[in-house]
Design a protein around this motif. Sequence first.
Motif, PDB file in Angstrom:
ATOM      1  N   TYR A 132       0.831  -1.198   0.000  1.00 43.84           N
ATOM      2  CA  TYR A 132       0.000   0.000   0.000  1.00 43.84           C
ATOM      3  C   TYR A 132       0.869   1.253   0.000  1.00 43.84           C
ATOM      4  O   TYR A 132       0.597   2.207  -0.743  1.00 43.84           O
ATOM      5  CB  TYR A 132      -0.922  -0.001   1.217  1.00 43.84           C
ATOM      6  N   ASN A 133       1.930   1.253   0.831  1.00 39.82           N
ATOM      7  CA  ASN A 133       2.817   2.415   0.875  1.00 39.82           C
ATOM      8  C   ASN A 133       3.562   2.613  -0.441  1.00 39.82           C
ATOM      9  O   ASN A 133       3.808   3.743  -0.865  1.00 39.82           O
ATOM     10  CB  ASN A 133       3.804   2.296   2.039  1.00 39.82           C
ATOM     11  N   VAL A 134       3.920   1.503  -1.099  1.00 43.64           N
ATOM     12  CA  VAL A 134       4.564   1.616  -2.414  1.00 43.64           C
ATOM     13  C   VAL A 134       3.576   2.190  -3.423  1.00 43.64           C
ATOM     14  O   VAL A 134       3.937   3.037  -4.257  1.00 43.64           O
ATOM     15  CB  VAL A 134       5.103   0.256  -2.894  1.00 43.64           C
ATOM     16  N   TYR A 135       2.315   1.754  -3.348  1.00 40.81           N
ATOM     17  CA  TYR A 135       1.298   2.305  -4.245  1.00 40.81           C
ATOM     18  C   TYR A 135       1.119   3.802  -3.999  1.00 40.81           C
ATOM     19  O   TYR A 135       0.970   4.579  -4.960  1.00 40.81           O
ATOM     20  CB  TYR A 135      -0.047   1.594  -4.050  1.00 40.81           C
ATOM     21  N   LYS A 136       1.120   4.208  -2.735  1.00 41.89           N
ATOM     22  CA  LYS A 136       0.964   5.621  -2.414  1.00 41.89           C
ATOM     23  C   LYS A 136       2.164   6.424  -2.905  1.00 41.89           C
ATOM     24  O   LYS A 136       2.020   7.573  -3.342  1.00 41.89           O
ATOM     25  CB  LYS A 136       0.777   5.813  -0.912  1.00 41.89           C
ATOM     26  N   LEU A 137       3.352   5.830  -2.820  1.00 42.12           N
ATOM     27  CA  LEU A 137       4.550   6.480  -3.363  1.00 42.12           C
ATOM     28  C   LEU A 137       4.402   6.670  -4.871  1.00 42.12           C
ATOM     29  O   LEU A 137       4.680   7.758  -5.403  1.00 42.12           O
ATOM     30  CB  LEU A 137       5.791   5.642  -3.040  1.00 42.12           C
ATOM     31  N   THR A 138       3.954   5.629  -5.550  1.00 44.24           N
ATOM     32  CA  THR A 138       3.749   5.715  -7.000  1.00 44.24           C
ATOM     33  C   THR A 138       2.684   6.750  -7.336  1.00 44.24           C
ATOM     34  O   THR A 138       2.838   7.545  -8.275  1.00 44.24           O
ATOM     35  CB  THR A 138       3.346   4.342  -7.570  1.00 44.24           C
ATOM     36  N   ASP A 139       1.593   6.766  -6.563  1.00 47.42           N
ATOM     37  CA  ASP A 139       0.522   7.744  -6.798  1.00 47.42           C
ATOM     38  C   ASP A 139       1.045   9.173  -6.645  1.00 47.42           C
ATOM     39  O   ASP A 139       0.675  10.066  -7.419  1.00 47.42           O
ATOM     40  CB  ASP A 139      -0.625   7.518  -5.817  1.00 47.42           C
ATOM     41  N   ALA A 140       1.906   9.380  -5.630  1.00 48.32           N
ATOM     42  CA  ALA A 140       2.446  10.724  -5.397  1.00 48.32           C
ATOM     43  C   ALA A 140       3.341  11.160  -6.556  1.00 48.32           C
ATOM     44  O   ALA A 140       3.331  12.333  -6.951  1.00 48.32           O
ATOM     45  CB  ALA A 140       3.230  10.750  -4.087  1.00 48.32           C
ATOM     46  N   ILE A 141       4.093  10.227  -7.089  1.00 49.37           N
ATOM     47  CA  ILE A 141       4.950  10.536  -8.246  1.00 49.37           C
ATOM     48  C   ILE A 141       4.083  10.885  -9.460  1.00 49.37           C
ATOM     49  O   ILE A 141       4.328  11.879 -10.154  1.00 49.37           O
ATOM     50  CB  ILE A 141       5.887   9.351  -8.561  1.00 49.37           C
ATOM     51  N   VAL A 142       3.058  10.064  -9.703  1.00 49.18           N
ATOM     52  CA  VAL A 142       2.163  10.307 -10.837  1.00 49.18           C
ATOM     53  C   VAL A 142       1.464  11.662 -10.688  1.00 49.18           C
ATOM     54  O   VAL A 142       1.251  12.381 -11.675  1.00 49.18           O
ATOM     55  CB  VAL A 142       1.127   9.175 -10.954  1.00 49.18           C
ATOM     56  N   ALA A 143       1.126  12.028  -9.449  1.00 47.32           N
ATOM     57  CA  ALA A 143       0.462  13.306  -9.192  1.00 47.32           C
ATOM     58  C   ALA A 143       1.453  14.471  -9.138  1.00 47.32           C
ATOM     59  O   ALA A 143       1.047  15.609  -8.894  1.00 47.32           O
ATOM     60  CB  ALA A 143      -0.303  13.229  -7.877  1.00 47.32           C
ATOM     61  N   ARG A 144       2.757  14.175  -9.351  1.00 44.38           N
ATOM     62  CA  ARG A 144       3.835  15.181  -9.327  1.00 44.38           C
ATOM     63  C   ARG A 144       3.856  15.922  -7.991  1.00 44.38           C
ATOM     64  O   ARG A 144       3.923  17.149  -7.936  1.00 44.38           O
ATOM     65  CB  ARG A 144       3.677  16.157 -10.496  1.00 44.38           C
ATOM     66  N   ASN A 145       3.792  15.110  -6.930  1.00 47.34           N
ATOM     67  CA  ASN A 145       3.802  15.653  -5.564  1.00 47.34           C
ATOM     68  C   ASN A 145       5.052  15.145  -4.859  1.00 47.34           C
ATOM     69  O   ASN A 145       5.007  14.128  -4.148  1.00 47.34           O
ATOM     70  CB  ASN A 145       2.534  15.210  -4.826  1.00 47.34           C
ATOM     71  N   PRO A 146       6.205  15.813  -5.043  1.00 45.61           N
ATOM     72  CA  PRO A 146       7.459  15.300  -4.467  1.00 45.61           C
ATOM     73  C   PRO A 146       7.451  15.244  -2.944  1.00 45.61           C
ATOM     74  O   PRO A 146       8.059  14.348  -2.359  1.00 45.61           O
ATOM     75  CB  PRO A 146       8.516  16.279  -4.985  1.00 45.61           C
ATOM     76  N   ALA A 147       6.761  16.175  -2.293  1.00 48.62           N
ATOM     77  CA  ALA A 147       6.728  16.180  -0.824  1.00 48.62           C
ATOM     78  C   ALA A 147       6.059  14.911  -0.295  1.00 48.62           C
ATOM     79  O   ALA A 147       6.572  14.252   0.624  1.00 48.62           O
ATOM     80  CB  ALA A 147       5.997  17.428  -0.321  1.00 48.62           C
ATOM     81  N   GLU A 148       4.906  14.546  -0.875  1.00 57.34           N
ATOM     82  CA  GLU A 148       4.210  13.331  -0.446  1.00 57.34           C
ATOM     83  C   GLU A 148       5.014  12.088  -0.824  1.00 57.34           C
ATOM     84  O   GLU A 148       5.058  11.103  -0.063  1.00 57.34           O
ATOM     85  CB  GLU A 148       2.818  13.271  -1.074  1.00 57.34           C
ATOM     86  N   ALA A 149       5.660  12.118  -1.993  1.00 56.76           N
ATOM     87  CA  ALA A 149       6.481  10.984  -2.407  1.00 56.76           C
ATOM     88  C   ALA A 149       7.626  10.756  -1.427  1.00 56.76           C
ATOM     89  O   ALA A 149       7.918   9.614  -1.046  1.00 56.76           O
ATOM     90  CB  ALA A 149       7.027  11.214  -3.810  1.00 56.76           C
ATOM     91  N   MET A 150       8.271  11.827  -0.989  1.00 54.88           N
ATOM     92  CA  MET A 150       9.365  11.708  -0.030  1.00 54.88           C
ATOM     93  C   MET A 150       8.853  11.209   1.323  1.00 54.88           C
ATOM     94  O   MET A 150       9.531  10.443   2.005  1.00 54.88           O
ATOM     95  CB  MET A 150      10.068  13.047   0.139  1.00 54.88           C
ATOM     96  N   ARG A 151       7.634  11.627   1.690  1.00 52.27           N
ATOM     97  CA  ARG A 151       7.053  11.151   2.955  1.00 52.27           C
ATOM     98  C   ARG A 151       6.790   9.651   2.901  1.00 52.27           C
ATOM     99  O   ARG A 151       7.095   8.913   3.850  1.00 52.27           O
ATOM    100  CB  ARG A 151       5.751  11.903   3.253  1.00 52.27           C
ATOM    101  N   GLN A 152       6.240   9.191   1.790  1.00 51.71           N
ATOM    102  CA  GLN A 152       5.984   7.761   1.640  1.00 51.71           C
ATOM    103  C   GLN A 152       7.290   6.971   1.602  1.00 51.71           C
ATOM    104  O   GLN A 152       7.383   5.870   2.135  1.00 51.71           O
ATOM    105  CB  GLN A 152       5.167   7.492   0.368  1.00 51.71           C
ATOM    106  N   LEU A 153       8.320   7.542   0.970  1.00 51.26           N
ATOM    107  CA  LEU A 153       9.622   6.880   0.940  1.00 51.26           C
ATOM    108  C   LEU A 153      10.179   6.748   2.353  1.00 51.26           C
ATOM    109  O   LEU A 153      10.726   5.694   2.712  1.00 51.26           O
ATOM    110  CB  LEU A 153      10.602   7.667   0.056  1.00 51.26           C
ATOM    111  N   ALA A 154      10.010   7.788   3.164  1.00 49.61           N
ATOM    112  CA  ALA A 154      10.491   7.745   4.552  1.00 49.61           C
ATOM    113  C   ALA A 154       9.780   6.645   5.334  1.00 49.61           C
ATOM    114  O   ALA A 154      10.402   5.940   6.141  1.00 49.61           O
ATOM    115  CB  ALA A 154      10.283   9.107   5.222  1.00 49.61           C
ATOM    116  N   VAL A 155       8.465   6.479   5.088  1.00 50.92           N
ATOM    117  CA  VAL A 155       7.710   5.411   5.756  1.00 50.92           C
ATOM    118  C   VAL A 155       8.263   4.048   5.359  1.00 50.92           C
ATOM    119  O   VAL A 155       8.473   3.166   6.206  1.00 50.92           O
ATOM    120  CB  VAL A 155       6.209   5.508   5.396  1.00 50.92           C
ATOM    121  N   LEU A 156       8.525   3.867   4.076  1.00 49.29           N
ATOM    122  CA  LEU A 156       9.050   2.593   3.585  1.00 49.29           C
ATOM    123  C   LEU A 156      10.448   2.316   4.122  1.00 49.29           C
ATOM    124  O   LEU A 156      10.769   1.188   4.515  1.00 49.29           O
ATOM    125  CB  LEU A 156       9.073   2.591   2.054  1.00 49.29           C
TER     126      LEU A 156
END
Length: 342
Positions: A208-232
């Motif tokens: 789920y966290n990987v999916y959210k990371l991918t979703d953040a990238i697709v949405a061009r939201n680097p802040a959320e992508a970095m947050r999801q990466l930190a969780v992972l």
Amino acid sequence: MKNEIAHAAQQRVVLLTGDEPTMRLQALRGIVAIHEAEGDEFDRETLISDGQSLRNTIGAAGTTPFLSSTRVAVLRNVLREDLDEADSLKAQLAALPESARLILVADEEANERHNKNKSALEKLVKAAGGLVLSFKVDPKKAVDEIRVEADRRGKKLSPGAARIMIDMVGGSYSSALEELDKLELYVGSAAAITEQDVQKVVTASREYNVYKLTDAIVARNPAEAMRQLAVLMSGAQKVGDAMIGSILPTMLRQVRLIYQARCLHDFGDKCAADFPEKPNFNTLTDWQRRPVMEASRKLTLPQIVQLMNLLSDADARSKGMVEASNSPSENMELLIQQATLV
């Protein structure tokens, strides 16, 4: 389930299987509880399979009861068993006396060998006149089922909150039940469990966290992508191993599915014949399709191809196939920086 358990307790041979471990365990406890109320502990035995335990467990079930009307033998992890001599096992099961109660439990996660043994055991049990109980919940119905369970506990769970919950646990009803226990404690006397409660309390699956990371990238939201990466990364002992073993493969699989969904959007069903066997968008359940379709609307086909190339490059760097001066975590950060600019 109550009627099923009562019926199962009267059978000489029962196989408990299916994809929902919590429901399997509830059934086992229910059957054993019936026998505990009717018999003595000397006539009950539980074994864990070592690969060669089935014959001994059948023998234990067939032993004459001491202080009860039935002799109960439980074998857990039964899919580990060697089932090469199926005919002799079939004869041994068929010869069990009326006093025997043999309960076989398929605790293992699915793999090729376990699936083969599961099919063989189901045939054996049915041939011996036994009962097979398979516990699974259609992911399409999991949202409704968890809402019904929440209502039974006196808590209102909205469709949106239930869907987020099911998504976070990878569609597993059993995992959702465990998370509902936590949510019930968290909200206390409150009448409702909100989406915010779910997001705060539910332990998301790694996928789920990987999916959210991918979703953040697709949405061009680097802040959320970095947050999801930190969780992972917080749950990974070795960042490099996590990247190679799960993060990048899961991301690439998700982007391939997004590409297929975009093809369907642009060209219609005619392109579906060219989809690979795995991953294949058309084999996804409804709850899996929804986020993929949403993501596909945010990128064009050329952008998705560019994203796939960036993921492939990051994968090659992480495996040492391409020389890289960055650490594994820096490699992931670079991927996010590049991918959110696609």
